[in-house]
Design an enzyme around this catalytic site. Structure first.
Site, mmCIF file in Angstrom:
data_model
loop_
_atom_site.group_PDB
_atom_site.id
_atom_site.type_symbol
_atom_site.label_atom_id
_atom_site.label_comp_id
_atom_site.label_asym_id
_atom_site.label_seq_id
_atom_site.Cartn_x
_atom_site.Cartn_y
_atom_site.Cartn_z
ATOM 1 N N THR A 64 0.894 -1.150 0.000
ATOM 2 C CA THR A 64 0.000 0.000 0.000
ATOM 3 C C THR A 64 0.928 1.193 0.000
ATOM 4 O OG1 THR A 64 -1.946 -0.937 1.107
ATOM 5 C CG2 THR A 64 -1.468 1.312 1.643
ATOM 6 N N ARG A 79 -13.951 -6.818 -2.527
ATOM 7 C CA ARG A 79 -13.437 -6.644 -1.149
ATOM 8 C C ARG A 79 -12.882 -5.231 -0.982
ATOM 9 N NH1 ARG A 79 -8.137 -5.218 0.924
ATOM 10 N NH2 ARG A 79 -7.914 -6.093 3.005
ATOM 11 N N VAL A 80 -13.237 -4.581 0.095
ATOM 12 C CA VAL A 80 -12.716 -3.245 0.403
ATOM 13 C C VAL A 80 -11.856 -3.350 1.658
ATOM 14 C CG1 VAL A 80 -13.319 -0.890 1.046
ATOM 15 C CG2 VAL A 80 -14.684 -2.091 -0.671
ATOM 16 N N GLY A 81 -10.665 -2.817 1.597
ATOM 17 C CA GLY A 81 -9.756 -2.866 2.738
ATOM 18 C C GLY A 81 -9.870 -1.657 3.635
ATOM 19 N N LYS A 86 -2.623 -6.089 6.955
ATOM 20 C CA LYS A 86 -3.898 -6.790 6.782
ATOM 21 C C LYS A 86 -5.064 -5.874 7.131
ATOM 22 C CE LYS A 86 -2.677 -11.640 7.259
ATOM 23 N NZ LYS A 86 -2.749 -12.837 8.114
HETATM 24 N N1 ASP Z 1 -3.963 -2.460 3.897
HETATM 25 C C1 ASP Z 1 -4.139 -2.917 2.536
HETATM 26 C C2 ASP Z 1 -5.446 -3.608 2.415
HETATM 27 O O1 ASP Z 1 -5.768 -4.416 3.271
HETATM 28 C C3 ASP Z 1 -3.063 -3.820 2.056
HETATM 29 C C4 ASP Z 1 -1.685 -3.546 2.545
HETATM 30 O O2 ASP Z 1 -1.365 -2.494 3.030
HETATM 31 O O3 ASP Z 1 -0.839 -4.435 2.430
HETATM 32 O O4 ASP Z 1 -6.127 -3.404 1.450
#
Ligand code: ASP
Length: 319
Positions: A174, A202-204, A227
């Site tokens: 990210t 899916r939304v993070g 995560k």
């Molecule tokens: N935080 C991001 C998500 O879960 C992924 C990441 O930063 O590795 O979409």
């Protein structure tokens, strides 16, 4: 002189040194330095913290080395779905887009939505349509695709078929930035392709205000990576701000507690929760904790000295 400060990240993970060539590591560090330079130029020319975090994130979205914009992860159906947000600590105004499929620079769409003010969060086709209507560049899906992401998706599918666990760097990444401007205002922005082989739709946490992105003047600005489901459950950005505001912790204590205690407690029941973030307080103090082997990161001190790092080694760079 008024204090200005800037910190960025380009994602966390295991980042094995042999997973990229020496040239690729050097290029990634150079792109971190270019992102710092873009954000720092805004701040030194009297621009706002919001403008600085947007400018820094755009550079990393355009770089193939990070999981956002060009070079974003592919979902289980082989599509890129992009999430991003931005928050102005001065007003608590924010803008966010999720599951967008064509916006070249999702952080610009988040900024345009914040400025528009009619909604904080747009998703899917509505986010793409809004960006096009705002005059932002919309690209075909293959603009976002790199060979590395195609290989990562194949590797993740192979892991899924074999029932084996992928390394963190095959999954995550990210980009994000936090800034303090000369008027004392804080801002944060985050942009991501999510993780490789994520479920369609899916939304993070990255576009979720309070989770992956948060800024509040007088307290802190935070941008996270890791995560996303856990960043949402722990409301990480707001949690750090709450610890600073209510417990009177300094930014480092608060940020490290959330990464190394709260998220690590989740690891005991669910397996390792890879997490990292950059946080900045109202006096320009930076904290960049992570519980993985590495995190792409960079920061500029109030005196204008700039540093980038991926693992333990810290490199000073000229802006
Ligand atoms: N935080 C991001 C998500 O879960 C992924 C990441 O930063 O590795 O979409």
């Amino acid at each position: 002189m008024t204090t200005i400060a800037l910190a960025i990240h380009g994602g966390c993970g295991v980042l094995p040194l042999d997973s990229m060539s020496a040239e690729d590591w050097a290029e990634a560090r150079q792109d971190l330095a270019r992102a710092l330079a873009a954000g720092w130029a805004e701040l030194t020319e009297g621009g706002s913290a919001v403008a600085a975090v947007e400018a820094a994130v755009v550079v990393m979205e355009d770089s193939p080395h990070f999981n956002a914009g060009h070079g974003a992860a592919l979902n289980e159906d082989g599509f890129h779905e992009l999430d991003a947000s931005i928050m102005d600590g001065a007003t608590l105004e924010a803008g966010a887009v999720s599951a967008a499929r064509g916006i070249r620079n999702p952080v610009r769409a988040a900024r345009a939505l914040m400025d528009d003010g009619r909604a904080v969060f747009l998703t899917g086709g509505a986010a793409d349509d809004f960006a096009a209507g705002a005059g932002l560049e919309v690209m075909p899906q293959d603009y976002f695709t790199t060979q590395k992401r195609v290989e990562a998706l194949a590797a993740m599918k192979a892991h899924a078929a074999a029932g084996t666990e992928a390394t963190e760097n095959e999954k995550h990444g990210t980009v994000g930035a936090v800034a303090l401007d000369g008027a004392g205002h804080l801002a944060a922005a985050t942009s991501t392709g999510g993780y490789t082989n994520k479920p369609a739709g899916r939304v993070g946490d990255s576009p979720v205000i309070g989770a992956g992105t948060y800024a509040r003047d007088g307290v802190c600005a935070v941008s996270g990576t890791g995560k996303g489901e856990f960043f949402i459950r722990h409301v990480v950005g707001h949690e750090i701000a709450a610890r600073i505001a209510y417990l009177k912790e300094d930014v480092r204590t608060a940020a490290e507690h959330v990464v190394h205690v709260d998220l690590s407690a989740s690891s005991q029941t669910t397996g390792i929760v890879g997490a990292g973030l950059v946080a900045l307080d109202a006096s320009g103090q930076v904290s960049a904790p992570f519980n993985t082997a590495g995190m792409f990161r960079g920061w500029v001190t109030p005196e204008g000295r700039a540093f980038v790092a991926t693992h333990e080694d810290i490199h000073e760079v000229q802006l």
